[in-house]
Every structure is written in C-alpha cells, then in structure tokens.
Design an enzyme around this catalytic site. Structure first.
Site, short mmCIF file in Angstrom:
data_model
loop_
_atom_site.label_atom_id
_atom_site.label_comp_id
_atom_site.label_asym_id
_atom_site.label_seq_id
_atom_site.Cartn_x
_atom_site.Cartn_y
_atom_site.Cartn_z
N TYR A 23 47.30 34.73 31.56
CA TYR A 23 47.78 36.13 32.21
C TYR A 23 47.15 36.81 33.44
O TYR A 23 45.60 36.44 33.21
CB TYR A 23 47.91 37.08 31.13
CG TYR A 23 48.66 36.76 29.98
CD1 TYR A 23 49.96 36.70 29.91
CD2 TYR A 23 47.98 36.15 28.83
CE1 TYR A 23 50.52 36.32 28.60
CE2 TYR A 23 48.77 35.75 27.77
CZ TYR A 23 50.13 35.84 27.54
OH TYR A 23 50.70 35.49 26.59
N GLU A 80 27.66 54.26 32.06
CA GLU A 80 27.63 54.83 33.32
C GLU A 80 27.33 56.25 33.54
O GLU A 80 26.53 56.80 34.61
CB GLU A 80 29.28 54.69 33.88
CG GLU A 80 29.57 54.93 35.29
CD GLU A 80 28.96 53.50 36.01
OE1 GLU A 80 28.50 53.61 37.13
OE2 GLU A 80 29.15 52.54 35.31
N GLU A 133 25.09 58.80 47.40
CA GLU A 133 24.64 60.13 47.27
C GLU A 133 25.37 60.66 46.08
O GLU A 133 26.58 60.34 45.77
CB GLU A 133 25.52 60.92 48.43
CG GLU A 133 24.38 62.29 48.90
CD GLU A 133 25.27 62.74 50.13
OE1 GLU A 133 25.03 63.96 50.10
OE2 GLU A 133 25.74 62.07 51.05
#
Lengths: 252, 252
Positions: A23, A80, A133
DNA sequence: TCAAAAGTGTTTCCCATACACCCATGC
DNA sequence: GCATGGGTGTATGGGAAACACTTTTGA
C-alpha cells in the site's frame, strides 16, 4: 492486545512474506501546540521558524516525523517536545489527526496533533534540527482571526505554514472546553506544590479570556478539588501585596 | 492553507528532489466503530470476522488502509463505511488515533478511528474484501469488561483482534460524554423528519444505560431544541398504544 | 371503561452569579 | 491609617430531579 501469538504455521509464512510496501504509505508526523502563560498573563504558544522547504521562513508549530517501528506516536510527540523545549515530563494530550491531501506539498502527510501545557518557567526553548528559530507568541483574538505577536514579530493566521492555523484554532477551542471539567489548568502552575487560589484563577481567566469573581471561584475550587481530595490545603501562606494567601498543593 | 505557492526556483528544485522514502513510513488505516440501536433497544456495533492474517478468524471493527495521495482520512473512513454497510451520507466523526508499536504484528500501523451513528433501518451489512463475515453485536456491560453478543456468537473484549477492545471502549466513553451537549442522538433516529419525544428518549436511555424521566426529558428537549429552532414541532401525531404522540422534525 | 402512554404542573434542591462586607498585611 | 488583595457570608435565579396529576387513545 498483547496476548496475540502466531500459532499456526501458515500465519508465520504470511507474516514473513508480507509486503509492507504493497500500500502506498503516507508520512506521519507528531505536531505539538505548546501552550504557556507568559509573565504578563497572556496565553502564548511556541512557534518555529522553518529553516527548510516547504514553507521555508514561515512560522509553524513544532513537529517531526514519526520514527516508525521504534516509537509510538505519543513517544514521538514527547521526543519532539523534549527536542524543542527541554521539557521531559509534560502534560501532553492528543488533540486531533489532520490528513487532507495537499496540506503538505511534498507528499501525503498525516499529522497527529498534540497539546502540551507547560508553565513558562519550565520552558527552555531551543531550535530543533530543521528549524532556524523558535519563539513564544502571545495569542490575541481579533476580528477576522487570531494574531500572534511578541516583541519582534506579529503574524496573522494566514501567515502560518501548512494548515497550522486550523490546528491551533482546534487546540484553543478544545483547551477552553476542557478547562471547565478537567484539571488541565493545574499543568500551567509554576509550582504545583504550592500555589494560591488567585494564581489558579488567573490561569482560568487567561484561557477563558474573561474575568472571574474570586469568592465564587474559591467556592467551586474548594468544592471540586479540596473537598474531593485532589488538592490539599497547606498550612503555609504566601506573602503578596495585601493579606497573605493560603497555599495549596495539587495531588492528582 | 491553500494559498501556498512555490515561488522560488530553489524550492522547486527541493520539491523535485524530495525523497519521499527518506523516512520509514507507517501504514495508516481508517477504522470505524459503527454504532446502532437494534430492534430491542440495545446499543450495538458492527464487527467483522477477519478472513486474512493477522488475527484470522478474530472479530474486529471494520477498517482499511488509507489510499495515500488519492483521499483524505475522512474520505477513507467514508469509503470503508460505504463498502461495509452501503451507507453513504452518515454521521461520521473522528475519534482518536492509535499508534502503539506492536499493535499490528505485520508492521507499524497507525489507525485513525472514527465513530459512525447509523439507524438500524439504514444499515445494509455486507462483508468487505478481506472479511469473511460481518454482524451486529449487542453491547453488554459486565463485571470485568464488555461482552458483545448476538444470536450466534458471544465474545469478550479480550477476544477481539488487535487493540480493538480499547478503541471500542474509547468510542463508548466519548459517545456517552458527547450526547449530553451534542445532538448526536438524532443521528440514530429511524426518521429524522418525523419522530416522537419517546423515541428520542429511548435513544438517550440506551446510550447512557439508564432510565430517564419523561416529563423532565420533554422539558429539556423543548428548551434546548424546539425553542432554539433546531427542531420543529409538526402538527401531525403518531399513533401508539396509548395517547398518540406529537411528531417533531430535526433541522440541524 | 380501563390500561397505557402522552403531556402538564409543582415542589425541592443544587449550584452559579452577584455583591456586600470583613480580615490581614505592608507601607 | 489606608490601600491592597485575601477571605466570608448572603441573596437571587435558573435548571435538574422527583413526582403527583390530567388527557388522549386503542382495545
């Protein structure tokens, strides 16, 4: 889940021959709306100025690709968050999954968005790998949309990368709805072990964008949290400008 | 979103050279919890008996892989619902995204779960491609977990494929919470153009798993829906065993 | 005429809101 | 003392829950 075992021989054969590329697969990212309350009691969020294409130079919410196989989506979001803010054990909640084709010009990207509520004193912002930044922006509600601003920049919803304006709007709406029946606000306290009722009230006022009546706020706080044992009243007090205020401790 | 254009030359080069396989990509599925209320007022859901590995022969909620690039996740969910039930324009709502590694033994699979609320008379169940059987199961709350049963089968949470028990539990919780402040219940009416207050009340009772007081239900219904114009009172009545009941029409 | 279900009205209680007022502290 | 914020108490109003009662219909 967790109790499943391959028992039959033909299943083992199936798994071995399973073609994972049969897929067409989308990319999956975990994106995070990091909310905080800044020193002058304004609801703020973390934005990243993108260092690479697409949307190079645009402001965006932080996020990154899922390391498929090695981590869950929740872990990707936590990683993260750690990369961008140095915050390790934060209040992190899945918000919504965005997956319209065309939202990323590169390829189909599914973004699982998370909301993080972090007190400003715990935030140590740094730029991640592909970001040049990072900065906190105050959120201002204006006719025609939301405006994000700080000392150096002012941007409108339309100037954000990808569909991030929609994601942020979804996050703010959810935050406002949840705060009435979930203890989310406590995540934004500078010190969950010793806070005053006024401090907590200011957080509610910031999120709901209104002013609240202190006597009434106190009553509902005492009934919903102290009397139920989720918050403990301490013996100590905090000195402020007027009468010193009793301190409370958030338990769970 | 939608206003972004590649303007710079080096961005065009970037997009052309972008290697979509740089990151390992997970598979993404759209899974659907199809809720309905069956003829004896029991909350039911649609399960599929899996015809292929993994979990061959296990009961699972319907779902299928996202056709990345060709459709959004919402569209994938709608397509899957159409394939399984012949229902085209249903109330379909994103629930939550599940992505723990190991939840599928083949490879990393991210499942975006949706909830569908469909009146039983509109459900025309058929098996999809890789499913050998499809059936409605009543939901029964038992000590130690939920039991799913119909005339032919009885299964427990632990006997479901993948982490589908967790997904279903999440869906039921959300359904119960939402019904108090969202008009979800109307989606389960056999005829939204002509229904009685008692019919609607039975839907609420089924979902909340309690009995409600009819006079009080009527009052809140009239205040929240009729007086706000979201429901229109018709002149006609429906004959039942006792006094005939006024009919109402759901607008939006 | 009787049972069953629809529909009305009333009472009570809880809780949110508004607001008047008192208390402790620093200057 | 007096300004400043913390803390207490009271009055009001709206909605949820409980329930007694009336009306309409079919059998």
């Amino acid at each position: 889940m967790g109790t499943y075992k391959c028992t039959s021989e033909d299943e083992k054969g199936f798994l071995k021959n399973y073609d994972a590329s049969k897929y067409e697969r989308p990319s999956v990212t975990a994106d995070i709306i990091v909310f905080t309350i800044d020193d002058d009691d304004a609801l703020s969020l973390l934005l990243i100025r993108r260092g690479g294409y697409p949307y190079k130079g645009y402001w965006a919410i932080p996020g990154g690709f899922l390391n498929a196989g090695a981590e869950s989506i929740d872990e990707a979001a936590a990683r993260e968050l750690r990369d961008e803010t140095n915050v390790d054990h934060a209040f992190l909640q899945q918000l919504y999954t965005f997956g319209n084709p065309g939202r990323d010009p590169r390829t189909t990207v599914i973004s699982v968005a998370y909301t993080a509520l972090i007190p400003k004193n715990e935030l140590h912002i740094k730029a991640g790998d592909d970001a040049s930044e990072a900065a906190l922006f105050k959120i201002k509600y204006d006719i025609g949309g939301i405006v994000f601003y700080n000392d150096r920049n002012t941007i409108t919803e339309a100037e954000l990368a990808f569909d991030h304006a929609e994601i942020i709007r979804t996050a703010i709406t959810r935050l406002r709805n949840r705060i009435d029946y979930e203890p989310d606000a406590f995540s934004l306290l500078k010190d969950k072990e010793a806070f005053t009722i006024s401090e907590l009230k200011r957080i509610y006022e910031t999120i709901k964008n209104t002013t609240l009546d202190l006597p009434n706020f106190r009553k509902t706080f005492l009934r919903n949290y102290v009397e139920t044992g989720r918050v403990e009243a301490l013996d100590t007090t905090a000195a402020t400008r007027g009468r010193s205020a009793r301190l409370y401790r958030f338990i769970g």
